[in-house]
Design a protein around this motif. Sequence first.
Motif, PDB file in Angstrom:
ATOM      1  N   VAL A 106       0.862  -1.189   0.000  1.00  0.00           N
ATOM      2  CA  VAL A 106       0.000   0.000   0.000  1.00  0.00           C
ATOM      3  C   VAL A 106       0.893   1.232   0.000  1.00  0.00           C
ATOM      4  N   PRO A 107       1.340   1.689  -1.187  1.00  0.00           N
ATOM      5  CA  PRO A 107       2.178   2.895  -1.238  1.00  0.00           C
ATOM      6  C   PRO A 107       1.338   4.145  -1.031  1.00  0.00           C
ATOM      7  N   PRO A 108       1.948   5.222  -0.556  1.00  0.00           N
ATOM      8  CA  PRO A 108       1.182   6.456  -0.331  1.00  0.00           C
ATOM      9  C   PRO A 108       0.865   7.171  -1.638  1.00  0.00           C
ATOM     10  N   LEU A 109      -0.154   8.040  -1.564  1.00  0.00           N
ATOM     11  CA  LEU A 109      -0.524   8.851  -2.722  1.00  0.00           C
ATOM     12  C   LEU A 109       0.077  10.257  -2.647  1.00  0.00           C
ATOM     13  N   HIS A 110       0.267  10.762  -1.419  1.00  0.00           N
ATOM     14  CA  HIS A 110       0.708  12.153  -1.266  1.00  0.00           C
ATOM     15  C   HIS A 110       1.818  12.253  -0.218  1.00  0.00           C
ATOM     16  N   ARG A 111       2.628  13.283  -0.368  1.00  0.00           N
ATOM     17  CA  ARG A 111       3.668  13.613   0.611  1.00  0.00           C
ATOM     18  C   ARG A 111       3.491  15.072   1.008  1.00  0.00           C
ATOM     19  N   THR A 159       7.375  15.442   7.818  1.00  0.00           N
ATOM     20  CA  THR A 159       6.874  14.811   6.587  1.00  0.00           C
ATOM     21  C   THR A 159       5.773  13.830   6.941  1.00  0.00           C
ATOM     22  N   VAL A 160       4.609  14.010   6.316  1.00  0.00           N
ATOM     23  CA  VAL A 160       3.463  13.142   6.562  1.00  0.00           C
ATOM     24  C   VAL A 160       2.999  12.580   5.223  1.00  0.00           C
ATOM     25  N   TYR A 161       2.732  11.273   5.191  1.00  0.00           N
ATOM     26  CA  TYR A 161       2.244  10.606   3.976  1.00  0.00           C
ATOM     27  C   TYR A 161       0.765  10.279   4.138  1.00  0.00           C
ATOM     28  N   THR A 162       0.001  10.503   3.082  1.00  0.00           N
ATOM     29  CA  THR A 162      -1.419  10.143   3.112  1.00  0.00           C
ATOM     30  C   THR A 162      -1.688   9.150   1.997  1.00  0.00           C
TER      31      THR A 162
END
Length: 713
Positions: free
Chosen positions: A598-603, A616-619
């Motif tokens: 499940v890779p992130p979509l946004h950084r 840094t937060v990943y969503t």
Amino acid sequence: MTAEYSAHHLQVLEGLEAVRKRPGMYIGSTDSRGLMHCVWEIVDNAVDEALGGYGSRIDVVLHADGSVEVRDRARGIPVDVEPRTGLTGVEVVFTKLHAGGKFGGGSYAASGGLHGVGASVVNALSERLDVEVDRGGKTYAMSFHRGEPGVFDGPGPDSPFRPFERASELRVVGKTAKGVTGSRIRYWADRQIFTKDATFNLGELEQRARQTAFLVPGLQIDITDERPGSAPVAALESAAESSAESETTPAETGATVTTFRYDGGISEFAEFLAPDAAITDTWRLTGSGTFTETVPVLQPGGAMVPTDVERTCEVDVAVRWGTGYETVMRSFVNIIATPKGGTHQAGFEQGLMKVIRSQVDQNARRLKVGNDKLDKDDILAGLTAVLTVRLPEPQFEGQTKEILGTPAVRAIVANVVAKELTTRFASTKRDDKTQTALVLDKVVSEMKARISARTHKETQRRKNALESSSLPAKLADCRTSDVSQSELFIVEGDSALGTAKHARNSEYQALLPIRGKILNVQKASISDMLGNAECAAIIQTIGAGSGRSFDLDAARYGKIILMSDADVDGAHIRTLLLTLFFRYMRPLIEAGRVYAAVPPLHRVIIMNPGSKPNETVYTYSEQELHSLLAKLTKSGRRWQEPVQRYKGLGEMDADQLATTTMDRAGRTLRRVTVRDAEAVSGVFELLMGSDVAPRRDFIVSSSDRLDREAIDA
């Protein structure tokens, strides 16, 4: 806790109190599975009436307020007074455990209900239950609150409730035309009992309705879903069906109505279930047998007297062999599914093995069998069978009725199957002779393949990763030889491979890149699949074989992780890979060893004041991103613009890929289950199969569900 234990510590639960105290004993669990079991209890009562020849239509409605309503046009629940209790039949059925018309009193020759607890259990576990009965030109009504009869002052379960104090009243609320009978039951499940996330599964409901419509030819079952935002599940499933007797249409109210009706019976059911091309027609094996059992019989005076009763067991089986090796078996007792088998399924396999082994022995010279012996799996390979038996008061293991326990049924089913199959194999008709010869050739071929695979396994020692000379050159293997710790990442494209090589832990993480989209194995032959470079590389890398010869213990990796881009193409590639694993390496999925990364979509880089480093937060979804940004805006914090949107794994730096997707400490993996794989296979068959008509119908019927904003283009 106290060491003292005497009679005053004992509790006696009366009536429906026992159900509310221990609901799992009656419905299995208090999650979605138990919630659905309550629906089956009410629906099966209506089906039992149809099975007896009363009523040919059942309506099931999932209302927008969370309630469920079941309507039938059968005889209607009795409304007269039951002499022993002094209560009306409606109140007896819904408030008394072990009360009903299915204890051998002559009301039902064969039924799915046996214990007389189904309706009363649903009532006990409902915050409100309303029942209406049409009989004798009148409509009668009664309501219950958690099993207690009374009157609600308004609609819904939150309305004020007044229980009956002296005597219950079965109200007359209307008139009906002459000859009109039936029942309508609507209930609201008690959220004090069921878990918060328990929901009604429309897909399961439609699957059960379809199954019942196959088993009771001529019965029409309509499923209406009025819940807001509900997707028409059957639109996708029934679009792929060959039969036109199941269709999904939008109702005038905006609800989805799915109709199921099949006149072909279990022969049509077997064709529907079959996963491969046929080498035989669908054969019907029918017959009956009698047996005697001693059962307690309720006498008019109320005493239970042991009595010898002669029972009749009717057997109806539909079988067909196909070109594949997968076995599909469905067994039923009085149209109740028995997923764990029982004496009837054991009798079927006994009769089947007896006849096939005898026929192989008689044709041993032509088939070149030698001294080898057939195994059960050889005979069942490629077999699709629907087995139904009907008998009064069958013995099941538990209220959930998953296993038939009546001992005498085994011999009856075995005799019927053996007799009918022997007649088929002795037939002089050209078609019968051709098809029976193909069956014998197939089972002997399966036997020889099994023996050959076993011999090969015994004579060839397993090579480890260092010894293997057949591994693909593009595989970036790991160093560990501990299978339980090793992981194989199947990566989309060479660009993602370059990043993943720097992001992985080479001690236990291996990488295998695939170029683009692999072969659609849904319709391709085995030889085409093995000839495809990408499919062959995956099978060689895992090292456990494919198809029937797949050996789970020989798999070289403990986890198989599909790592594709978070876009439409990535989802398509993941679907193709899952189809390959489901069709040719299914034990990996059944063992829970196949995962999707499940890779992130946004950084999002959150800016901190002063010298404090930025965060840094990943969503992982648009909703999660908007929620995060709204939270930051509310707290007065700033972030770097623009927010980075990953369109592929190759856009990520190695440290970002490691932190979010590959490092065991912070990653998220989605385990693929057999149910997921079956759903993927069905959807893939619809969207990518060779049959164009169902795909066109699905696109036309589902076009209004398309969110144009969701198209990433």
